[in-house]
Design a protein around this motif. Structure first.
Motif, PDB file in Angstrom:
ATOM      1  N   GLU A 101      42.121  35.233  29.104  1.00 45.72           N
ATOM      2  CA  GLU A 101      42.302  36.567  28.550  1.00 45.72           C
ATOM      3  C   GLU A 101      41.062  37.439  28.773  1.00 45.72           C
ATOM      4  OE1 GLU A 101      44.144  38.490  24.456  1.00 45.72           O
ATOM      5  OE2 GLU A 101      43.216  36.503  24.394  1.00 45.72           O
ATOM      6  N   GLU A 105      40.614  40.898  30.974  1.00 43.11           N
ATOM      7  CA  GLU A 105      40.226  42.092  30.236  1.00 43.11           C
ATOM      8  C   GLU A 105      38.997  42.785  30.825  1.00 43.11           C
ATOM      9  OE1 GLU A 105      39.380  43.238  25.544  1.00 43.11           O
ATOM     10  OE2 GLU A 105      38.716  41.287  26.329  1.00 43.11           O
ATOM     11  N   LYS A 115      40.106  49.316  22.911  1.00 42.14           N
ATOM     12  CA  LYS A 115      40.391  47.920  22.582  1.00 42.14           C
ATOM     13  C   LYS A 115      41.881  47.687  22.393  1.00 42.14           C
ATOM     14  CE  LYS A 115      39.006  44.209  19.449  1.00 42.14           C
ATOM     15  NZ  LYS A 115      38.133  43.843  18.293  1.00 42.14           N
ATOM     16  N   GLN A 116      42.552  48.599  21.722  1.00 37.26           N
ATOM     17  CA  GLN A 116      43.984  48.437  21.477  1.00 37.26           C
ATOM     18  C   GLN A 116      44.778  48.459  22.781  1.00 37.26           C
ATOM     19  OE1 GLN A 116      45.588  51.273  18.719  1.00 37.26           O
ATOM     20  NE2 GLN A 116      47.681  50.507  18.877  1.00 37.26           N
ATOM     21  N   ARG A 118      43.564  47.799  25.773  1.00 35.74           N
ATOM     22  CA  ARG A 118      43.186  46.611  26.539  1.00 35.74           C
ATOM     23  C   ARG A 118      44.055  45.431  26.139  1.00 35.74           C
ATOM     24  NH1 ARG A 118      37.614  47.777  25.263  1.00 35.74           N
ATOM     25  NH2 ARG A 118      37.452  45.804  24.101  1.00 35.74           N
ATOM     26  N   LYS A 119      44.206  45.224  24.843  1.00 38.81           N
ATOM     27  CA  LYS A 119      45.003  44.101  24.353  1.00 38.81           C
ATOM     28  C   LYS A 119      46.436  44.178  24.856  1.00 38.81           C
ATOM     29  CE  LYS A 119      46.458  41.785  20.097  1.00 38.81           C
ATOM     30  NZ  LYS A 119      46.395  41.778  18.604  1.00 38.81           N
ATOM     31  N   GLN A 120      47.015  45.368  24.811  1.00 43.20           N
ATOM     32  CA  GLN A 120      48.394  45.547  25.239  1.00 43.20           C
ATOM     33  C   GLN A 120      48.556  45.297  26.736  1.00 43.20           C
ATOM     34  OE1 GLN A 120      50.037  49.382  24.242  1.00 43.20           O
ATOM     35  NE2 GLN A 120      51.719  49.179  25.696  1.00 43.20           N
ATOM     36  N   GLU A 123      48.028  41.561  27.742  1.00 40.54           N
ATOM     37  CA  GLU A 123      49.186  40.741  27.374  1.00 40.54           C
ATOM     38  C   GLU A 123      50.346  40.992  28.327  1.00 40.54           C
ATOM     39  OE1 GLU A 123      51.684  39.615  23.358  1.00 40.54           O
ATOM     40  OE2 GLU A 123      49.513  39.912  23.362  1.00 40.54           O
TER      41      GLU A 123
END
Length: 239
Positions: A101, A105, A115-116, A118-120, A123
């Protein structure tokens, strides 16, 4: 997207000068999937490095979109690379101390993505390349095929217009090689991503749309891939 006109690139050793690219001209349109073939030392990797703006030309013109690349600074080239280009290498080039991960990233951090988001996005691409179940693993715990899927995810997470792939199946067995090629074809056909792939595997060219064969730093042949009907073999037609 790309146009090179009579470019040359040489390397000077202790006793000899090697002409890696010799007065080469070609154009790449957006949405193409181009396989670059040729024997070792013919200029394939040098061409990829030039097109990725990792190396400079000695003479000629190189246009990327509307930018005359040989006229801009190294800082401007870095901006173009970050904005438009994703790289996939034979050796994967994953960071050993980072998880799957975190490796994927990393480019988004360089792009200053929140950050939000990036996470989406991480994934999403992990699901796409079927590596989500390995998200917390370090590269050393992955197979070669899994490592290359992580490398592809890292290359596409920024949604580049162009992917430069240097022997992406060179360290993989036949089954994993086919899976990687299917992923690249999906990116090209579904997302419209332009792909330039250096390969020693002629059996993989049918995944793309065009084949360029190099010899002695020059274009020897430039062919369109003809998709076969079911039950027929694939072939290439010179253009």
């Amino acid at each position: 997207m790309i146009k090179i006109n009579k470019i040359s690139r040489s390397f000077v050793g202790e006793h000899v000068e090697t002409l890696a690219i010799n007065n080469m001209s070609l154009s790449i349109e957006q949405g193409e999937f181009v396989s670059i073939l040729g024997p070792s030392g013919c200029g394939k990797s040098t061409l990829l490095n030039v097109l990725g703006m990792l190396d400079s030309i000695d003479e000629g013109q190189f246009t990327f979109f509307d930018t005359q690349v040989e006229r801009i600074s190294e800082a401007s080239k870095a901006v173009l690379r970050k904005q438009y280009i994703g790289f996939i290498f034979q050796s994967f080039n994953l960071l050993d101390e980072l998880t799957v991960e975190q490796n994927i990233e990393l480019p988004l951090i360089y792009h200053k993505v929140s950050k939000q988001e990036r996470k989406q996005r991480v994934e999403e691409v992990m699901r796409r390349v079927d590596i989500l179940h390995r998200r917390e693993h370090l590269p050393a715990k992955l197979s070669g095929g899994q490592q290359q899927r992580v490398a592809i995810a890292r290359a596409i997470v920024t949604k580049p217009a162009l992917i430069l792939a240097d022997e992406p199946t060179g360290n993989l067995d036949s089954n994993n090689s086919t899976q990687v090629m299917q992923l690249l074809r999906q990116l090209n056909q579904e997302d419209g991503t332009t792909i330039l792939m250096v390969t020693h595997a002629p059996e993989h060219v049918h995944f793309g749309t065009r084949v360029i064969e190099l010899l002695d730093g020059q274009v020897r042949t430039d062919s369109a891939v003809v998709k076969a009907r079911r039950g027929q073999s694939k072939e290439a037609v010179n253009v």
